[in-house]
Write a protein that holds these residues in place. Structure first.
Motif, PDB file in Angstrom:
ATOM      1  N   LEU A 179      43.352  48.988  92.542  1.00 46.01           N
ATOM      2  CA  LEU A 179      43.894  48.522  93.806  1.00 46.01           C
ATOM      3  C   LEU A 179      43.127  49.166  94.952  1.00 46.01           C
ATOM      4  O   LEU A 179      42.913  50.376  94.963  1.00 46.01           O
ATOM      5  N   GLU A 180      42.709  48.339  95.909  1.00 44.22           N
ATOM      6  CA  GLU A 180      42.076  48.835  97.131  1.00 44.22           C
ATOM      7  C   GLU A 180      43.027  48.500  98.273  1.00 44.22           C
ATOM      8  O   GLU A 180      43.636  47.431  98.274  1.00 44.22           O
ATOM      9  N   ARG A 181      43.172  49.403  99.230  1.00 42.80           N
ATOM     10  CA  ARG A 181      44.119  49.190 100.327  1.00 42.80           C
ATOM     11  C   ARG A 181      43.451  49.443 101.669  1.00 42.80           C
ATOM     12  O   ARG A 181      42.628  50.342 101.800  1.00 42.80           O
ATOM     13  N   LYS A 182      43.850  48.633 102.648  1.00 43.30           N
ATOM     14  CA  LYS A 182      43.364  48.808 104.010  1.00 43.30           C
ATOM     15  C   LYS A 182      44.518  48.485 104.944  1.00 43.30           C
ATOM     16  O   LYS A 182      45.188  47.459 104.772  1.00 43.30           O
TER      17      LYS A 182
ATOM     18  N   GLN B 242      46.601  45.390 103.712  1.00 43.15           N
ATOM     19  CA  GLN B 242      45.812  44.487 102.884  1.00 43.15           C
ATOM     20  C   GLN B 242      45.573  45.172 101.547  1.00 43.15           C
ATOM     21  O   GLN B 242      44.970  46.238 101.493  1.00 43.15           O
ATOM     22  N   VAL B 243      46.086  44.565 100.488  1.00 45.00           N
ATOM     23  CA  VAL B 243      45.907  45.096  99.147  1.00 45.00           C
ATOM     24  C   VAL B 243      44.937  44.181  98.414  1.00 45.00           C
ATOM     25  O   VAL B 243      45.128  42.957  98.382  1.00 45.00           O
ATOM     26  N   THR B 244      43.883  44.756  97.856  1.00 46.32           N
ATOM     27  CA  THR B 244      42.914  43.994  97.085  1.00 46.32           C
ATOM     28  C   THR B 244      43.052  44.386  95.621  1.00 46.32           C
ATOM     29  O   THR B 244      42.969  45.565  95.284  1.00 46.32           O
ATOM     30  N   PHE B 245      43.295  43.394  94.792  1.00 47.51           N
ATOM     31  CA  PHE B 245      43.434  43.556  93.349  1.00 47.51           C
ATOM     32  C   PHE B 245      42.056  43.339  92.745  1.00 47.51           C
ATOM     33  O   PHE B 245      41.439  42.293  92.997  1.00 47.51           O
TER      34      PHE B 245
ATOM     35  N   SER C 265      42.576  39.444  97.766  1.00 49.00           N
ATOM     36  CA  SER C 265      43.309  40.277  98.716  1.00 49.00           C
ATOM     37  C   SER C 265      44.578  39.569  99.159  1.00 49.00           C
ATOM     38  O   SER C 265      44.601  38.349  99.324  1.00 49.00           O
ATOM     39  N   VAL C 266      45.616  40.371  99.367  1.00 48.01           N
ATOM     40  CA  VAL C 266      46.908  39.870  99.812  1.00 48.01           C
ATOM     41  C   VAL C 266      47.388  40.776 100.938  1.00 48.01           C
ATOM     42  O   VAL C 266      47.344  42.007 100.808  1.00 48.01           O
ATOM     43  N   ALA C 267      47.830  40.194 102.053  1.00 52.09           N
ATOM     44  CA  ALA C 267      48.398  40.966 103.159  1.00 52.09           C
ATOM     45  C   ALA C 267      49.904  41.083 102.934  1.00 52.09           C
ATOM     46  O   ALA C 267      50.598  40.078 102.750  1.00 52.09           O
ATOM     47  N   LEU C 268      50.394  42.324 102.930  1.00 48.47           N
ATOM     48  CA  LEU C 268      51.803  42.597 102.663  1.00 48.47           C
ATOM     49  C   LEU C 268      52.387  43.450 103.782  1.00 48.47           C
ATOM     50  O   LEU C 268      51.650  44.199 104.440  1.00 48.47           O
ATOM     51  N   PRO C 269      53.692  43.363 104.014  1.00 44.92           N
ATOM     52  CA  PRO C 269      54.303  44.196 105.054  1.00 44.92           C
ATOM     53  C   PRO C 269      54.096  45.677 104.762  1.00 44.92           C
ATOM     54  O   PRO C 269      54.225  46.121 103.616  1.00 44.92           O
TER      55      PRO C 269
ATOM     56  N   LEU D 158      53.634  48.486  93.335  1.00 42.98           N
ATOM     57  CA  LEU D 158      52.792  49.053  94.372  1.00 42.98           C
ATOM     58  C   LEU D 158      53.601  49.246  95.631  1.00 42.98           C
ATOM     59  O   LEU D 158      54.555  48.505  95.889  1.00 42.98           O
ATOM     60  N   GLN D 159      53.241  50.280  96.367  1.00 43.46           N
ATOM     61  CA  GLN D 159      53.885  50.558  97.644  1.00 43.46           C
ATOM     62  C   GLN D 159      52.813  50.502  98.718  1.00 43.46           C
ATOM     63  O   GLN D 159      51.755  51.114  98.576  1.00 43.46           O
ATOM     64  N   THR D 160      53.114  49.764  99.786  1.00 46.48           N
ATOM     65  CA  THR D 160      52.128  49.614 100.870  1.00 46.48           C
ATOM     66  C   THR D 160      52.325  50.681 101.918  1.00 46.48           C
ATOM     67  O   THR D 160      53.325  51.344 101.961  1.00 46.48           O
TER      68      THR D 160
END
Length: 91
Positions: free
Chosen positions: A2-5, A12-15, A53-57, A89-91
Motif C-alpha cells: 500500500l502506498e499513501r499520499k 490517496q491509497v494506491t494498491f 489508486s483510490v481516494a478515501l476520506p 487499512l486506516q487512512t
C-alpha cells in the motif's frame, strides 16, 4: 503493498502488486466500492508493478481484498490489520 499520499481532505491509497503474481487481471474490492469486482482494476505502471489508486476520506478505516482471475480472493500482507476475513487499512 500500500502506498499513501495525503491530499487536501482525502487520502490517496494506491494498491500495488507485482506484474505477474498472480497472473491475469486483479481488482481491489472493498467497502469503498460496495464490494463490486472490476470497479478498481490494477493496471501495469512504468516500474513493472500493477497498481490502482483510490481516494478515501482521511481518518477512515476500510476493509478490502484482492480478486484475481479464476475467482481467487487474497489479502494484502502489508495491510494495517486483518480481521480474519479481510485486509484492513486506516487512512
Amino acid at each position: 503493498m500500500l502506498e499513501r499520499k495525503l491530499l487536501k481532505d482525502r487520502a490517496q491509497v494506491t494498491f500495488v502488486l507485482p506484474a505477474d503474481s498472480p497472473p491475469g487481471p486483479v481488482s481491489v474490492v472493498g467497502d469503498f466500492n460496495d464490494w463490486q469486482p472490476g470497479t478498481h482494476i490494477l493496471e501495469r505502471r512504468g516500474d513493472g508493478m500493477r497498481a490502482v489508486s483510490v481516494a478515501l476520506p482521511e481518518g477512515s478505516v476500510h476493509s478490502f481484498r484482492y480478486l484475481a482471475a479464476g475467482d481467487y480472493w487474497f489479502d494484502e500482507e502489508h495491510a494495517d490489520a486483518h480481521d480474519g476475513t479481510n485486509s484492513r487499512l486506516q487512512t
